[in-house]
Scaffold this active site. Structure first.
Site, PDB file in Angstrom:
ATOM      1  N   SER A  73      -3.039  15.419  12.005  1.00  0.00           N
ATOM      2  CA  SER A  73      -4.005  16.376  11.476  1.00  0.00           C
ATOM      3  C   SER A  73      -4.957  15.631  10.549  1.00  0.00           C
ATOM      4  O   SER A  73      -4.811  14.429  10.335  1.00  0.00           O
ATOM      5  CB  SER A  73      -3.275  17.459  10.691  1.00  0.00           C
ATOM      6  OG  SER A  73      -2.776  16.896   9.493  1.00  0.00           O
ATOM      7  N   LYS A  74      -5.906  16.363  10.029  1.00  0.00           N
ATOM      8  CA  LYS A  74      -6.890  15.777   9.105  1.00  0.00           C
ATOM      9  C   LYS A  74      -6.215  15.012   7.965  1.00  0.00           C
ATOM     10  O   LYS A  74      -6.678  13.963   7.551  1.00  0.00           O
ATOM     11  CB  LYS A  74      -7.735  16.895   8.493  1.00  0.00           C
ATOM     12  CG  LYS A  74      -8.892  17.270   9.378  1.00  0.00           C
ATOM     13  CD  LYS A  74     -10.101  17.580   8.529  1.00  0.00           C
ATOM     14  CE  LYS A  74     -11.302  17.773   9.427  1.00  0.00           C
ATOM     15  NZ  LYS A  74     -11.908  19.050   9.323  1.00  0.00           N
ATOM     16  N   ARG A  75      -5.132  15.581   7.505  1.00  0.00           N
ATOM     17  CA  ARG A  75      -4.385  14.978   6.407  1.00  0.00           C
ATOM     18  C   ARG A  75      -3.985  13.526   6.709  1.00  0.00           C
ATOM     19  O   ARG A  75      -3.883  12.700   5.842  1.00  0.00           O
ATOM     20  CB  ARG A  75      -3.140  15.837   6.196  1.00  0.00           C
ATOM     21  CG  ARG A  75      -2.354  15.619   4.960  1.00  0.00           C
ATOM     22  CD  ARG A  75      -1.442  16.841   4.744  1.00  0.00           C
ATOM     23  NE  ARG A  75      -0.748  17.221   5.976  1.00  0.00           N
ATOM     24  CZ  ARG A  75       0.400  16.700   6.379  1.00  0.00           C
ATOM     25  NH1 ARG A  75       0.965  15.760   5.669  1.00  0.00           N
ATOM     26  NH2 ARG A  75       0.975  17.111   7.492  1.00  0.00           N
ATOM     27  N   GLY A  94      -5.691  11.507   8.551  1.00  0.00           N
ATOM     28  CA  GLY A  94      -6.851  10.711   8.923  1.00  0.00           C
ATOM     29  C   GLY A  94      -7.324  11.018  10.331  1.00  0.00           C
ATOM     30  O   GLY A  94      -8.046  10.236  10.940  1.00  0.00           O
TER      31      GLY A  94
END
Ligand code: GLU
Length: 476
Positions: free
Chosen positions: A240-242, A244
């Site tokens: 996920s975005k978390r 990267g």
């Protein structure tokens, strides 16, 4: 032998993310390794979720990564006439049929099946129904999937896969609004474009048996398939975005070289012994689908950073400088008054991991720093600092050949004549010239900052130190 042809077929509903980029890379490498062709196809049939921005971002990302295509970009929305012509022909031949089932009926059916603990699937109600329908009655077109036997294929990564036809229901290939559906368009496209190897994400593996049945019904050659595993975050959860998992262009913005990202991505799920660094030519020469991992890969930002630094060190400074220039411009650093960028690359590549960091840290070569870091001043400006600075300043003024070697001699000579260690000379000088306590080798920094600027910054600090000394009693 037919020429190998692969494709990358993104849906433009968002950025090109890291998983998509790796799939694109593997397809591209497979084509290049085999001297074949690589096609770019934009799967924009979902008109609500597809955007022009996403398409542009995907194309920009492919270009930045250097994944060039030989044909395309093709757009599915431009091929509706073609898909519909095939569907009409299938209707005429009985390979597909019109289904008039209402949404209510389908919903009720699903509910009933779920209650019984069955997998929801179409029951074939309209398959052999010949009742009359008025021309304005809405219908969808369904593919007449075989009811007997199995679909078998050999996935080049995952091995033999077999699914019973009884598990697959009659897929809708055209909606009631006349638009063809995704699974159908993919088959027609891959066939029309002569795709020999479909390399795509594992999330499509359930579509493959359905698609194979359509190829077979149409008498089309079935391509080879290879389904690439997922990429997970380094904590084993979905990327996920978390972690990267951002668009590819974010990696440019964060200061990565495309070469490093490509090398990182190729290793994320493929290997050749324990080799880590591959030139593009080596990748093309060595890449094979057999060595692509069946299991999920974990994304690791630390390793990507390490890889980036390897590439900053390995590639010619002039080449790295072209990418660094983007960051300097982005950070609004005016390059007209300062050293050539390859010199900055050489000075910083051992001590920074990204180009963004390199740009941030090299501002003082091009413009005056805003203020001296108070911590650095407190730590390194001592009672003998003004003396050290005055001594080097006098020698700098007399130096006609302003280069790192000569400058080094001055620094060493000054420390020797004062009977102190190099730090006593270099640290106050570093703070005076760069505004902080961390920089590349002092002599290199001096050379690149340039004589005039060095003298002016050193003079200012000498004044400052003298003024301070006048108002305070001498340090103990
Ligand atoms: N358009 C699909 C996607 O973006 C890929 C389909 C395919 O490769 O067959 O997930």
């Amino acid at each position: 032998m037919t020429e190998v042809k692969t494709r990358f077929a993104p849906s433009p509903t968002g950025f090109l993310h890291i998983g998509g980029a790796r799939t694109a890379l593997y397809s591209w490498l497979y084509a290049r390794h085999n001297g074949g062709k690589f096609v770019l196809r934009i799967e924009d049939t979902d008109r609500v979720r597809s955007t022009k921005e996403a398409t542009d971002a995907i194309i920009e990302s492919m270009k930045w990564l250097g994944l060039d295509w030989d044909e395309g970009p093709f757009y599915q929305t431009k091929r509706f006439d073609r898909y519909n012509a095939v569907i009409d022909d299938m209707l005429a031949k009985g390979l597909a049929y019109k289904c008039y089932c209402t949404k209510e009926r389908i919903d009720a059916l699903r509910e009933e099946q779920q209650k019984k603990g069955e997998k929801p699937r179409y029951d074939g109600h309209c398959r052999d129904d010949h009742s009359e329908h008025s021309p304005d009655e809405p219908y969808v077109v369904r593919f007449r999937n075989p009811t007997e036997g199995t679909v078998k294929f050999h996935d080049l990564i995952r091995g033999d896969i077999e699914v019973a036809n009884g598990e697959l229901d009659d897929l809708i290939i055209r909606r009631s609004d006349g638009t063809p559906t995704y699974n159908f368009c993919v088959v027609i496209d891959d066939a029309d474009m002569g795709i020999t190897h479909v390399i795509r994400g594992e999330d499509h593996i359930n579509n493959t048996p359905r698609q194979i049945n359509i190829y077979k019904a149409l008498g089309l050659p079935v391509p080879e398939f290879a389904h690439v595993s997922m990429i997970l975050g380094d904590d084993g959860t979905k990327l996920s975005k978390r972690h990267g998992a951002v668009g590819v262009m974010q990696y440019r913005d964060d200061g990565y070289l495309p070469e490093a990202l490509i090398n990182y991505l190729v290793r994320l799920g493929w290997g050749h012994g324990d080799q880590e660094i591959f030139t593009l030519d080596e990748m093309i020469k060595l890449f094979n689908v057999e060595n692509v991992s069946k299991s999920a890969s974990a994304f690791n930002t630390k390793k990507l950073m390490w890889m980036n630094q390897q590439y900053m060190k390995m590639l010619p400074p002039e080449h790295v400088a072209e990418y660094l220039k983007w960051h300097m411009d982005n950070q609004k650093i005016d390059l007209s008054n300062g050293p050539a960028l390859p010199e900055i690359v050489k000075a910083f590549r051992e001590r920074t991991q990204t180009l963004k960091e390199m740009a941030e840290k090299s501002r003082y070569f091009y413009e005056e720093y805003k203020e001296i870091d108070p911590k650095a001043a407190k730590k390194w400006f001592k009672s003998d600092s003004a003396d050290a600075l005055e001594r080097v300043k006098a020698k700098f003024e007399a130096l006609s050949d302003w280069n790192a070697d000569e400058l080094q001699k001055i620094l060493e000579g000054t420390a020797a004549e004062m009977g102190v260690g190099m730090g006593k000379v270099c640290m106050p000088l570093r703070v005076a010239v760069t505004g902080g306590a961390v920089s590349p080798e002092m002599n290199v920094v001096l050379e690149l900052v340039g004589k005039e600027r060095v003298l002016s910054r050193v003079s200012k600090v000498i004044e400052l130190l003298k003024a301070k000394a006048a108002e305070q009693p001498a340090e103990a």
